[in-house]
Design an enzyme around this catalytic site. Structure first.
Site, PDB file in Angstrom:
ATOM      1  N   CYS A   1       0.829  -1.210   0.000  1.00  0.00           N
ATOM      2  CA  CYS A   1       0.000   0.000   0.000  1.00  0.00           C
ATOM      3  C   CYS A   1       0.861   1.257   0.000  1.00  0.00           C
ATOM      4  O   CYS A   1       0.674   2.156  -0.813  1.00  0.00           O
ATOM      5  CB  CYS A   1      -0.932  -0.017   1.207  1.00  0.00           C
ATOM      6  SG  CYS A   1      -1.986   1.429   1.291  1.00  0.00           S
TER       7      CYS A   1
ATOM      8  N   CYS B   1      -1.639   1.789  -2.968  1.00  0.00           N
ATOM      9  CA  CYS B   1      -2.561   2.906  -2.707  1.00  0.00           C
ATOM     10  C   CYS B   1      -1.896   4.285  -2.704  1.00  0.00           C
ATOM     11  O   CYS B   1      -2.367   5.213  -3.360  1.00  0.00           O
ATOM     12  CB  CYS B   1      -3.227   2.761  -1.337  1.00  0.00           C
ATOM     13  SG  CYS B   1      -3.357   1.108  -0.673  1.00  0.00           S
TER      14      CYS B   1
ATOM     15  N   LYS C   1       0.049   5.409  -5.929  1.00  0.00           N
ATOM     16  CA  LYS C   1      -0.997   5.439  -6.972  1.00  0.00           C
ATOM     17  C   LYS C   1      -1.881   6.665  -6.799  1.00  0.00           C
ATOM     18  O   LYS C   1      -2.152   7.391  -7.746  1.00  0.00           O
ATOM     19  CB  LYS C   1      -1.808   4.144  -6.880  1.00  0.00           C
ATOM     20  CG  LYS C   1      -2.921   3.949  -7.888  1.00  0.00           C
ATOM     21  CD  LYS C   1      -4.250   4.544  -7.520  1.00  0.00           C
ATOM     22  CE  LYS C   1      -4.873   4.169  -6.211  1.00  0.00           C
ATOM     23  NZ  LYS C   1      -5.448   2.841  -6.150  1.00  0.00           N
TER      24      LYS C   1
ATOM     25  N   TYR D   1      -9.061  -3.428 -11.705  1.00  0.00           N
ATOM     26  CA  TYR D   1      -8.982  -2.069 -11.180  1.00  0.00           C
ATOM     27  C   TYR D   1      -7.599  -1.444 -11.351  1.00  0.00           C
ATOM     28  O   TYR D   1      -7.492  -0.246 -11.621  1.00  0.00           O
ATOM     29  CB  TYR D   1      -9.512  -2.001  -9.737  1.00  0.00           C
ATOM     30  CG  TYR D   1      -8.515  -2.302  -8.643  1.00  0.00           C
ATOM     31  CD1 TYR D   1      -7.800  -1.286  -8.041  1.00  0.00           C
ATOM     32  CD2 TYR D   1      -8.298  -3.610  -8.211  1.00  0.00           C
ATOM     33  CE1 TYR D   1      -6.891  -1.558  -7.026  1.00  0.00           C
ATOM     34  CE2 TYR D   1      -7.396  -3.882  -7.201  1.00  0.00           C
ATOM     35  CZ  TYR D   1      -6.691  -2.856  -6.614  1.00  0.00           C
ATOM     36  OH  TYR D   1      -5.784  -3.134  -5.629  1.00  0.00           O
TER      37      TYR D   1
ATOM     38  N   GLU E   1      -7.057   2.024 -13.408  1.00  0.00           N
ATOM     39  CA  GLU E   1      -6.495   3.197 -12.731  1.00  0.00           C
ATOM     40  C   GLU E   1      -5.245   3.707 -13.451  1.00  0.00           C
ATOM     41  O   GLU E   1      -5.098   4.910 -13.698  1.00  0.00           O
ATOM     42  CB  GLU E   1      -6.148   2.848 -11.280  1.00  0.00           C
ATOM     43  CG  GLU E   1      -7.398   2.624 -10.423  1.00  0.00           C
ATOM     44  CD  GLU E   1      -7.097   2.331  -8.962  1.00  0.00           C
ATOM     45  OE1 GLU E   1      -7.988   2.538  -8.130  1.00  0.00           O
ATOM     46  OE2 GLU E   1      -5.971   1.888  -8.644  1.00  0.00           O
TER      47      GLU E   1
ATOM     48  N   HIS F   1     -26.891  21.841  -1.294  1.00  0.00           N
ATOM     49  CA  HIS F   1     -26.968  22.338  -2.660  1.00  0.00           C
ATOM     50  C   HIS F   1     -25.994  23.485  -2.863  1.00  0.00           C
ATOM     51  O   HIS F   1     -25.819  24.296  -1.941  1.00  0.00           O
ATOM     52  CB  HIS F   1     -28.411  22.819  -2.911  1.00  0.00           C
ATOM     53  CG  HIS F   1     -28.642  23.287  -4.298  1.00  0.00           C
ATOM     54  ND1 HIS F   1     -28.693  22.421  -5.372  1.00  0.00           N
ATOM     55  CD2 HIS F   1     -28.841  24.533  -4.810  1.00  0.00           C
ATOM     56  CE1 HIS F   1     -28.915  23.119  -6.478  1.00  0.00           C
ATOM     57  NE2 HIS F   1     -29.005  24.396  -6.166  1.00  0.00           N
TER      58      HIS F   1
ATOM     59  N   GLU G   1     -25.718  15.686  -3.373  1.00  0.00           N
ATOM     60  CA  GLU G   1     -27.170  15.821  -3.123  1.00  0.00           C
ATOM     61  C   GLU G   1     -27.974  14.869  -4.019  1.00  0.00           C
ATOM     62  O   GLU G   1     -29.090  14.490  -3.677  1.00  0.00           O
ATOM     63  CB  GLU G   1     -27.633  17.266  -3.322  1.00  0.00           C
ATOM     64  CG  GLU G   1     -27.599  17.762  -4.761  1.00  0.00           C
ATOM     65  CD  GLU G   1     -28.066  19.214  -4.896  1.00  0.00           C
ATOM     66  OE1 GLU G   1     -29.049  19.590  -4.238  1.00  0.00           O
ATOM     67  OE2 GLU G   1     -27.432  19.975  -5.661  1.00  0.00           O
TER      68      GLU G   1
HETATM   69  C1  LIG Z   1      -1.210  -0.746  -7.704  1.00  0.00           C
HETATM   70  C2  LIG Z   1      -2.035  -1.002  -6.489  1.00  0.00           C
HETATM   71  C3  LIG Z   1      -2.925  -0.063  -6.036  1.00  0.00           C
HETATM   72  C4  LIG Z   1      -3.689  -0.301  -4.899  1.00  0.00           C
HETATM   73  N1  LIG Z   1      -4.558   0.663  -4.493  1.00  0.00           N
HETATM   74  C5  LIG Z   1      -5.305   0.456  -3.386  1.00  0.00           C
HETATM   75  C6  LIG Z   1      -6.194   1.461  -2.930  1.00  0.00           C
HETATM   76  O1  LIG Z   1      -6.321   2.528  -3.523  1.00  0.00           O
HETATM   77  N2  LIG Z   1      -6.903   1.226  -1.815  1.00  0.00           N
HETATM   78  C7  LIG Z   1      -6.794   0.045  -1.117  1.00  0.00           C
HETATM   79  O2  LIG Z   1      -7.455  -0.120  -0.089  1.00  0.00           O
HETATM   80  N3  LIG Z   1      -5.970  -0.935  -1.534  1.00  0.00           N
HETATM   81  C8  LIG Z   1      -5.214  -0.745  -2.653  1.00  0.00           C
HETATM   82  N4  LIG Z   1      -4.349  -1.724  -3.063  1.00  0.00           N
HETATM   83  C9  LIG Z   1      -4.312  -2.998  -2.329  1.00  0.00           C
HETATM   84  C10 LIG Z   1      -3.475  -2.885  -1.060  1.00  0.00           C
HETATM   85  O3  LIG Z   1      -2.202  -2.389  -1.383  1.00  0.00           O
HETATM   86  C11 LIG Z   1      -3.363  -4.261  -0.416  1.00  0.00           C
HETATM   87  O4  LIG Z   1      -4.656  -4.811  -0.232  1.00  0.00           O
HETATM   88  C12 LIG Z   1      -2.668  -4.191   0.947  1.00  0.00           C
HETATM   89  O5  LIG Z   1      -1.379  -3.662   0.815  1.00  0.00           O
HETATM   90  C13 LIG Z   1      -2.610  -5.590   1.569  1.00  0.00           C
HETATM   91  O6  LIG Z   1      -1.929  -5.531   2.788  1.00  0.00           O
HETATM   92  P1  LIG Z   1      -1.174  -6.837   3.342  1.00  0.00           P
HETATM   93  O7  LIG Z   1      -0.733  -6.480   4.716  1.00  0.00           O
HETATM   94  O8  LIG Z   1      -2.010  -8.019   3.136  1.00  0.00           O
HETATM   95  O9  LIG Z   1       0.087  -7.029   2.373  1.00  0.00           O
HETATM   96  P2  LIG Z   1       1.236  -6.042   1.921  1.00  0.00           P
HETATM   97  O10 LIG Z   1       0.890  -4.627   2.133  1.00  0.00           O
HETATM   98  O11 LIG Z   1       1.577  -6.458   0.528  1.00  0.00           O
HETATM   99  O12 LIG Z   1       2.435  -6.381   2.895  1.00  0.00           O
HETATM  100  C14 LIG Z   1       3.055  -7.624   2.893  1.00  0.00           C
HETATM  101  C15 LIG Z   1       4.480  -7.449   3.410  1.00  0.00           C
HETATM  102  O13 LIG Z   1       5.007  -8.741   3.699  1.00  0.00           O
HETATM  103  C16 LIG Z   1       6.382  -8.747   3.390  1.00  0.00           C
HETATM  104  N5  LIG Z   1       6.802 -10.136   3.241  1.00  0.00           N
HETATM  105  C17 LIG Z   1       6.643 -10.961   2.160  1.00  0.00           C
HETATM  106  N6  LIG Z   1       7.145 -12.190   2.439  1.00  0.00           N
HETATM  107  C18 LIG Z   1       7.615 -12.145   3.711  1.00  0.00           C
HETATM  108  C19 LIG Z   1       8.229 -13.104   4.584  1.00  0.00           C
HETATM  109  N7  LIG Z   1       8.470 -14.354   4.192  1.00  0.00           N
HETATM  110  N8  LIG Z   1       8.589 -12.704   5.822  1.00  0.00           N
HETATM  111  C20 LIG Z   1       8.349 -11.440   6.267  1.00  0.00           C
HETATM  112  N9  LIG Z   1       7.754 -10.496   5.483  1.00  0.00           N
HETATM  113  C21 LIG Z   1       7.394 -10.849   4.224  1.00  0.00           C
HETATM  114  C22 LIG Z   1       6.460  -7.918   2.119  1.00  0.00           C
HETATM  115  O14 LIG Z   1       7.773  -7.388   1.938  1.00  0.00           O
HETATM  116  C23 LIG Z   1       5.420  -6.838   2.380  1.00  0.00           C
HETATM  117  O15 LIG Z   1       5.991  -5.666   2.904  1.00  0.00           O
HETATM  118  C24 LIG Z   1      -3.547  -1.524  -4.186  1.00  0.00           C
HETATM  119  C25 LIG Z   1      -2.627  -2.479  -4.627  1.00  0.00           C
HETATM  120  C26 LIG Z   1      -1.878  -2.235  -5.755  1.00  0.00           C
HETATM  121  C27 LIG Z   1      -0.898  -3.264  -6.213  1.00  0.00           C
END
Ligand SMILES: Cc1cc2nc3c(=O)[nH]c(=O)nc-3n(C[C@H](O)[C@H](O)[C@H](O)COP(=O)(O)OP(=O)(O)OC[C@H]3O[C@@H](n4cnc5c(N)ncnc54)[C@H](O)[C@@H]3O)c2cc1C
Length: 449
Positions: free
Chosen positions: A45, A50, A53, A180, A184, A438, A443
């Site tokens: 994110c 997010c 983006k 999406y 975007e 308004h 609205e």
């Molecule tokens: C281009 C794009 C735009 C988006 N826009 C939006 C938006 O506008 N609004 C919205 O709500 N969502 C948006 N999302 C979705 C949002 O980014 C994800 O839903 C969110 O980041 C998920 O969070 P998470 O904690 O599951 O995983 P992540 O945020 O992906 O975090 C996972 C973390 O785990 C780490 N990791 C991986 N493997 C290991 C391991 N073995 N050991 C320790 N750490 C590890 C990674 O390095 C990473 O930092 C977007 C996604 C993308 C790709």
């Protein structure tokens, strides 16, 4: 082993949206927490989703406003963005988020380890340097990554992560995929000056969104100059002249081909099998309604679970899980129904609840649609063709509001409050009894007939 001999109460794998929220909430409940993150804090994110983006979307909105200003009589030239300068602002903002996380982690006494983690068993995590941490609970919050399609020449394409390394708008861009992320990126690149063509396998963009709104968005995209190739299954990419890349059936080559063709969970090398954690056919970690996996003491939240892949969902699921594990709230769990979401297209599209199609599958013929089809005031003043479309989906004699779908300027900011109302079970008359503000676009939601 007794509780006192464990190193931590909780080890979190992943410092993204879900992992950080879990670590903070658990520490707030007094748990001893370790968090493993090999990359930048904030995960997808903050670093490749997010946040950057939305920054690019805001830049694109400004470009659109500059064009509109010229149309309305302001003396402004054609919008031209100095990307390196804008990126400096974007990255400074992101660096601020990293610093804030770092401060909060230290203040909460959370042990952070800059390493990937692997489950040795359900209560032992091994870091890359071989150090082992033991915990009563392990949270898998490792997120996902972009997936390239298995087509010839896929390596010539770029993915969304690469987009965030652009330092100029490519002159000609192909976007493969109508989900999406593709929608975007296509929209904002167009407003920032690229010629954009979208290649979409299905007959329309955004399969799960309201059909009429998507058709209107497609119309807006075409008006803005984006070429839509629908029902076009890209079979291969190939090298064209110079550095260009050709898309089969796509005419001359492109300066960049963005493959927005889905994401896969980060489960490789996680040791899930060793710990007895089941995954589904697509490799996502299987969880029940309480975010528990098949292994005792191992839980998962966020994109790695394949549920609704949004930052606030990962955060909300993580917080409720921690409230249950460490906060004494025995029945805490996330209700995944009626989650509002906004697609940062141009204009934005916000949606919560059921589409009319889905409502009919559930409620049969007792589904009623209400719509407002209008030009927002700024586009009307500038005599520009873009039209907004707002829709309500209601069921039953009382007209309970089960879906709200908004396409138009401001939809991104309008939806949140109405999402609360929908979640609270309002009926159409509750909206009609509310006096309008308004003149606004919002609205229209309370004035629908
Ligand atoms: C281009 C794009 C735009 C988006 N826009 C939006 C938006 O506008 N609004 C919205 O709500 N969502 C948006 N999302 C979705 C949002 O980014 C994800 O839903 C969110 O980041 C998920 O969070 P998470 O904690 O599951 O995983 P992540 O945020 O992906 O975090 C996972 C973390 O785990 C780490 N990791 C991986 N493997 C290991 C391991 N073995 N050991 C320790 N750490 C590890 C990674 O390095 C990473 O930092 C977007 C996604 C993308 C790709």
């Amino acid at each position: 082993m007794s509780g006192a001999e464990l190193d931590f109460d909780l080890v979190v794998l992943g410092g993204g949206s879900g992992g950080l929220a879990a670590a903070f909430r658990a520490a707030g409940h007094g748990a001893r927490v370790a968090l493993l993150e090999p990359g930048d804090l904030g995960g997808t994110c903050v670093n490749a989703g997010c946040v950057p983006k939305k920054a690019m979307w805001l830049a694109a909105q400004i470009a659109g406003r500059i064009e509109m200003a010229a149309q309305l009589g302001f003396e402004v030239g054609a919008p031209k963005l100095d990307w390196p300068e804008f990126i400096t602002h974007r990255q400074r903002y992101i660096a601020g988020i990293h610093a804030s996380y770092r401060r909060r982690l230290d203040a909460a006494g959370i042990v952070t380890v800059a390493s990937r983690g692997r489950l040795v068993d359900a209560s032992t995590i091994e870091c890359e340097d071989g150090v082992r941490l033991r915990a009563a609970h392990v949270l898998v919050a490792t997120g996902g990554r972009p997936q390239r399609p298995s087509i010839e020449g896929a390596g010539l394409g770029l993915v969304s992560d690469d987009f965030f390394h652009f330092n100029a708008a490519p002159a000609r861009v192909a976007v493969v995929g109508g989900g999406y992320i593709g929608v975007e990126l296509a929209g904002l690149l167009r407003l920032l000056g690229s010629e954009v063509e979208m290649f979409v396998r299905g007959p329309r963009l955004l399969g799960s969104f309201d059909r009429e709104l998507v058709e209107r968005l497609q119309e807006n995209y075409r008006q803005s100059g984006i070429t839509l190739h629908l029902d076009h299954d890209v079979g291969s990419l190939a090298r064209g002249e110079g550095d260009r890349v050709r898309v089969d059936g796509g005419g001359e080559g492109f300066d960049a081909v963005l493959l927005a063709t889905g994401r896969v969970p980060n489960t490789d090398g996680l040791g899930l099998e060793a710990a007895g954690v089941d995954t589904d056919d697509t490799g996502h970690v299987r969880v029940d309604a309480r975010q528990d996996t098949s292994a005792d003491g191992v839980h998962a939240v966020g994109d790695v679970t394949g549920r609704v892949a949004l930052t606030p969902v990962a955060i909300a699921a993580a917080r409720r899980l921690m409230d249950r594990l460490f906060g004494g709230v025995a029945d805490a769990r996330l209700d995944y129904d009626d989650i509002a979401t906004v697609l940062f297209s141009h204009p934005p599209l916000g949606t919560v609840g059921l589409t009319a199609e889905r409502a009919r599958e559930i409620h049969g013929d007792d589904v009623h649609e209400y719509r407002a089809d209008f030009r927002d005031m700024l586009h009307a003043l500038a005599d520009m063709p873009q039209r907004s479309l707002f829709k309500l989906v209601c069921t039953g004699a009382q007209r309970r509001v089960v879906g709200i779908h908004l396409l138009g300027e401001g939809a991104d900011e309008i939806l949140q409050g109405f999402a609360v109302a929908l979640k609270k079970g309002i009926i159409l008359d509750d909206l009609r009894d509310t006096v309008a503000i308004h003149p606004t676009s919002a609205e229209e939601v309370v004035l629908m007939n």
